[in-house]
Design a protein around this motif. Structure first.
Motif, mmCIF file in Angstrom:
data_model
loop_
_atom_site.group_PDB
_atom_site.id
_atom_site.type_symbol
_atom_site.label_atom_id
_atom_site.label_comp_id
_atom_site.label_asym_id
_atom_site.label_seq_id
_atom_site.Cartn_x
_atom_site.Cartn_y
_atom_site.Cartn_z
ATOM 1 N N THR A 279 23.073 50.243 -20.246
ATOM 2 C CA THR A 279 23.719 51.211 -19.368
ATOM 3 C C THR A 279 22.905 52.498 -19.366
ATOM 4 O O THR A 279 22.224 52.818 -20.336
ATOM 5 N N THR A 280 22.992 53.214 -18.280
ATOM 6 C CA THR A 280 22.269 54.466 -18.132
ATOM 7 C C THR A 280 23.258 55.562 -17.770
ATOM 8 O O THR A 280 24.080 55.392 -16.878
ATOM 9 N N LEU A 281 23.183 56.670 -18.459
ATOM 10 C CA LEU A 281 24.028 57.812 -18.155
ATOM 11 C C LEU A 281 23.258 58.756 -17.245
ATOM 12 O O LEU A 281 22.180 59.226 -17.597
ATOM 13 N N VAL A 282 23.816 59.025 -16.092
ATOM 14 C CA VAL A 282 23.182 59.919 -15.133
ATOM 15 C C VAL A 282 24.055 61.153 -15.008
ATOM 16 O O VAL A 282 25.224 61.076 -14.654
ATOM 17 N N THR A 283 23.472 62.317 -15.306
ATOM 18 C CA THR A 283 24.227 63.557 -15.162
ATOM 19 C C THR A 283 24.034 64.087 -13.743
ATOM 20 O O THR A 283 22.946 63.982 -13.167
ATOM 21 N N PRO A 284 25.069 64.678 -13.168
ATOM 22 C CA PRO A 284 24.977 65.076 -11.772
ATOM 23 C C PRO A 284 24.102 66.293 -11.512
ATOM 24 O O PRO A 284 23.564 66.433 -10.418
ATOM 25 N N PHE A 285 23.939 67.194 -12.486
ATOM 26 C CA PHE A 285 23.237 68.430 -12.206
ATOM 27 C C PHE A 285 22.016 68.665 -13.079
ATOM 28 O O PHE A 285 21.336 69.661 -12.919
ATOM 29 N N GLY A 286 21.729 67.814 -14.036
ATOM 30 C CA GLY A 286 20.593 68.037 -14.915
ATOM 31 C C GLY A 286 20.913 69.072 -15.969
ATOM 32 O O GLY A 286 22.072 69.357 -16.268
ATOM 33 N N THR A 287 19.896 69.693 -16.531
ATOM 34 C CA THR A 287 20.119 70.678 -17.585
ATOM 35 C C THR A 287 20.514 72.017 -16.958
ATOM 36 O O THR A 287 20.001 72.413 -15.913
ATOM 37 N N ALA A 288 21.433 72.695 -17.620
ATOM 38 C CA ALA A 288 21.912 73.988 -17.122
ATOM 39 C C ALA A 288 20.904 75.073 -17.479
ATOM 40 O O ALA A 288 20.394 75.138 -18.588
ATOM 41 N N ARG A 289 20.592 75.943 -16.506
ATOM 42 C CA ARG A 289 19.698 77.075 -16.733
ATOM 43 C C ARG A 289 20.303 78.308 -16.090
ATOM 44 O O ARG A 289 21.009 78.206 -15.086
ATOM 45 N N ASP A 290 20.004 79.466 -16.638
ATOM 46 C CA ASP A 290 20.533 80.719 -16.086
ATOM 47 C C ASP A 290 19.817 81.061 -14.784
ATOM 48 O O ASP A 290 18.604 80.916 -14.654
ATOM 49 N N GLY A 291 20.587 81.532 -13.818
ATOM 50 C CA GLY A 291 20.007 82.008 -12.574
ATOM 51 C C GLY A 291 19.614 80.910 -11.588
ATOM 52 O O GLY A 291 18.960 81.180 -10.604
ATOM 53 N N VAL A 292 20.025 79.715 -11.840
ATOM 54 C CA VAL A 292 19.671 78.599 -10.941
ATOM 55 C C VAL A 292 20.947 78.030 -10.354
ATOM 56 O O VAL A 292 21.918 77.789 -11.070
ATOM 57 N N ARG A 293 20.933 77.862 -9.037
ATOM 58 C CA ARG A 293 22.099 77.265 -8.401
ATOM 59 C C ARG A 293 22.233 75.820 -8.818
ATOM 60 O O ARG A 293 21.254 75.108 -8.956
ATOM 61 N N ARG A 294 23.456 75.378 -8.995
ATOM 62 C CA ARG A 294 23.680 74.010 -9.466
ATOM 63 C C ARG A 294 23.745 73.023 -8.320
ATOM 64 O O ARG A 294 23.727 71.829 -8.533
#
Length: 102
Positions: A84-99
């Motif tokens: 199984t593969t876990l896919v996150t919808p937005f990737g890694t969170a970073r400051d100042g970047v729109r999700r």
């Protein structure tokens, strides 16, 4: 009088043989191609009312969409590992970047 050698059902497959549940061989986990083709022909006749190459391709795509899920279920029933593969919808969170791009 001669003896009639035609089959009573016209040589058609029994309805219980051509089912989605019968698509995967329970012994080996392989796809039964003859069941897949039969289901595709049945779906083409049901949806488009004719068996043409175009309707067969579309019906085959529709029926074959269930095969990976059914093979995964077969592997789970027989205690085999399932990748199984876990896919996150937005990737890694970073400051100042729109999700989202929307």
């Amino acid at each position: 009088m001669s003896k009639n050698t035609f089959l009573v059902n016209g040589g058609a497959m029994p309805a219980t043989t051509l089912t989605v549940r019968n698509l995967i061989d329970e012994e080996t986990g392989e796809v039964k191609v003859w069941v897949l083709k039969g289901l595709a022909r049945r779906e083409a006749m049901r949806t488009w009312g004719e068996i043409t190459p175009r309707s067969l391709r579309a019906a085959l795509r529709q029926v074959a969409d269930m095969v990976p899920e059914m093979q995964c279920a077969w592997r789970q029933r027989h205690g085999l590992p399932v990748a199984t593969t876990l896919v996150t919808p937005f990737g890694t969170a970073r400051d100042g970047v729109r999700r989202s791009a929307f």
